[in-house]
Scaffold this active site. Structure first.
Site, short mmCIF file in Angstrom:
data_model
loop_
_atom_site.label_atom_id
_atom_site.label_comp_id
_atom_site.label_asym_id
_atom_site.label_seq_id
_atom_site.Cartn_x
_atom_site.Cartn_y
_atom_site.Cartn_z
N THR A 185 0.82 -1.22 0.00
CA THR A 185 0.00 0.00 0.00
C THR A 185 0.85 1.27 0.00
O THR A 185 2.00 1.23 0.40
CB THR A 185 -0.83 -0.07 1.29
OG1 THR A 185 -1.69 -1.18 1.17
CG2 THR A 185 -1.61 1.17 1.60
N ARG A 238 -13.70 -8.30 -0.31
CA ARG A 238 -12.88 -8.02 0.88
C ARG A 238 -12.38 -6.56 0.88
O ARG A 238 -11.91 -6.05 -0.13
CB ARG A 238 -11.71 -8.98 0.93
CG ARG A 238 -10.75 -8.78 2.09
CD ARG A 238 -9.56 -7.92 1.72
NE ARG A 238 -8.59 -7.87 2.82
CZ ARG A 238 -7.61 -6.97 2.88
NH1 ARG A 238 -7.47 -6.08 1.94
NH2 ARG A 238 -6.78 -6.98 3.89
N THR A 241 0.37 0.46 6.77
CA THR A 241 0.43 -0.57 5.74
C THR A 241 0.70 -1.90 6.40
O THR A 241 1.58 -2.00 7.27
CB THR A 241 1.52 -0.28 4.69
OG1 THR A 241 1.65 -1.43 3.85
CG2 THR A 241 2.86 0.06 5.30
N1 ASP Z 1 -3.27 -2.78 4.45
C1 ASP Z 1 -3.59 -3.22 3.12
C2 ASP Z 1 -4.81 -4.08 3.17
O1 ASP Z 1 -4.91 -4.93 4.03
C3 ASP Z 1 -2.49 -3.97 2.46
C4 ASP Z 1 -1.14 -3.33 2.53
O2 ASP Z 1 -0.89 -2.48 3.35
O3 ASP Z 1 -0.30 -3.69 1.72
O4 ASP Z 1 -5.64 -3.96 2.31
#
Ligand code: ASP
Length: 356
Positions: free
Chosen positions: A221, A249, A272
């Protein structure tokens, strides 16, 4: 009779003038203070199994150049007197448009091989926020989250409804293929192969595709947090979520309090990591609450949540933050986190690995 009152009138006039002068001086002091208030910005491009030995020098240079471009674009807005919200959006747009990060173009694929995007933004002065989830055609989701903040009575819009709102707001639409890259297609294939017992999740040679390293934990992210000349904090996060996600989701990134939070009385945070855990731990809000209620520094509060609370839940990931004195912080419990900052002294840092 009037001559009796003349001195009194003069005194009144003098007092009035003095008050006026003091007020003008006070106001210009305030303006001066606002002009001189320190600005700072911090960004991330995801946390995960990011290891030096698995990354070519060329790709590493690409990541560093894009992080530098994004943090500098945000900082330029802040030093020109722009708002932290605009700085956050400018930085995130560069990361969304880059194929390197899991947001916008280059986002991860869901179980069906399509891209679904989530984003959120929050303003610390007003506690206004906007969030969008499960978008499939909006080029820059953070801009739509900002439109929700500015032009909608709601905080969070999802799916088809969010795209109708985007249309009404005059947003640019792209085909879902615009977001897809070969790297992410191969990543999905590999995750499906591991799921079906056809490949080992442990084999590091499987983690390499061309010059790229697969992020086995599927993280990546992007986010930004900034404080502007007016002392206002803003935080934003944008993501494709997690590879192979199913059934609509939605992770923590568009959830205010989990993936994103900003409050001028404490700090701003963008997270993230494995969203299912970050939602349950209310990560971003918990860090700001520890700053506000426990009187911890931003770094201490971030470390408590990321290194203690999340680790005890066996959750991987990290956060970035800025407090109301323009201190910046990073904290992550994974092997690496793409990250960069320009602090209140104007010093730039661009880092990827734990020991950078
Ligand atoms: N936090 C994000 C999610 O669960 C994924 C990520 O941070 O890469 O959608």
């Amino acid at each position: 009779m009037s001559h009796i009152y003349r001195p009194a009138r003069r005194l009144w006039l003098k007092t009035f003038l003095l008050i006026l002068i003091a007020q003008i001086a006070g106001l210009s002091n305030q303006l001066l203070a606002a002009e001189q208030a320190p600005v700072a910005i911090v960004i991330h491009g995801g946390a995960g199994t990011i290891k030096r030995e698995l990354m070519s020098a060329e790709i590493e240079a690409d990541y560093r150049a894009t992080l530098t471009m994004a943090v500098s674009a945000g900082h330029a807005i802040l030093t020109a007197g722009g708002t932290s919200r605009d700085a956050v959006i400018a930085a995130i747009n560069i990361l969304e448009d880059s194929p390197l990060f899991n947001a916008g173009h280059g986002a991860v694929l869901n179980h069906e091989g399509d891209v679904e995007l989530d984003a959120s933004i929050m303003e610390g002065r007003t506690l206004n926020a906007g969030a969008v989830a499960a978008l499939s055609r909006v080029k820059n989701p953070i801009n739509l989250a900002n439109a929700v903040l500015e032009s909608s009575p709601h905080v969070m819009l999802a799916g088809a409804g969010a795209e109708i709102f985007a249309e009404q707001q005059g947003f640019e639409f792209v085909n879902n293929d615009y977001f897809k890259t070969e790297r992410r297609q191969r990543q999905l294939e590999r995750v499906l192969a591991v799921e079906n017992g056809l490949a080992s999740a442990e084999d590091p040679s499987d983690l390499i595709f061309g010059q790229y390293q697969f992020d086995e934990k599927k993280l990546g992210t992007v986010g930004a947090v900034a404080i502007d000349r007016f002392g206002d904090i803003a935080a934003g996060t944008s993501t494709g979520g997690m590879t192979n996600k199913r059934f609509g989701r939605i992770g923590d990134s568009p959830i205010i309090g989990a993936g994103t939070y900003a409050d001028n009385s404490s700090c701003g945070i963008s997270a993230t990591g494995h969203g299912e855990y970050f939602i349950r731990a209310a990560v971003a809000h918990d860090i700001c609450a520890r700053v506000a209620y426990k009187g911890l520094s931003l770094q201490q509060a971030a470390d408590e949540v990321v290194m203690d609370k999340l680790v005890s839940m066996e959750a991987t990931g990290g956060v970035i933050g800025v407090d109301n004195e323009a201190n910046v912080a990073f904290s992550f419990n994974s092997a690496g986190m793409y990250r960069a900052s320009i602090d209140k002294r104007g010093e730039i840092q661009v880092m990827i690995f734990k020991q950078d």
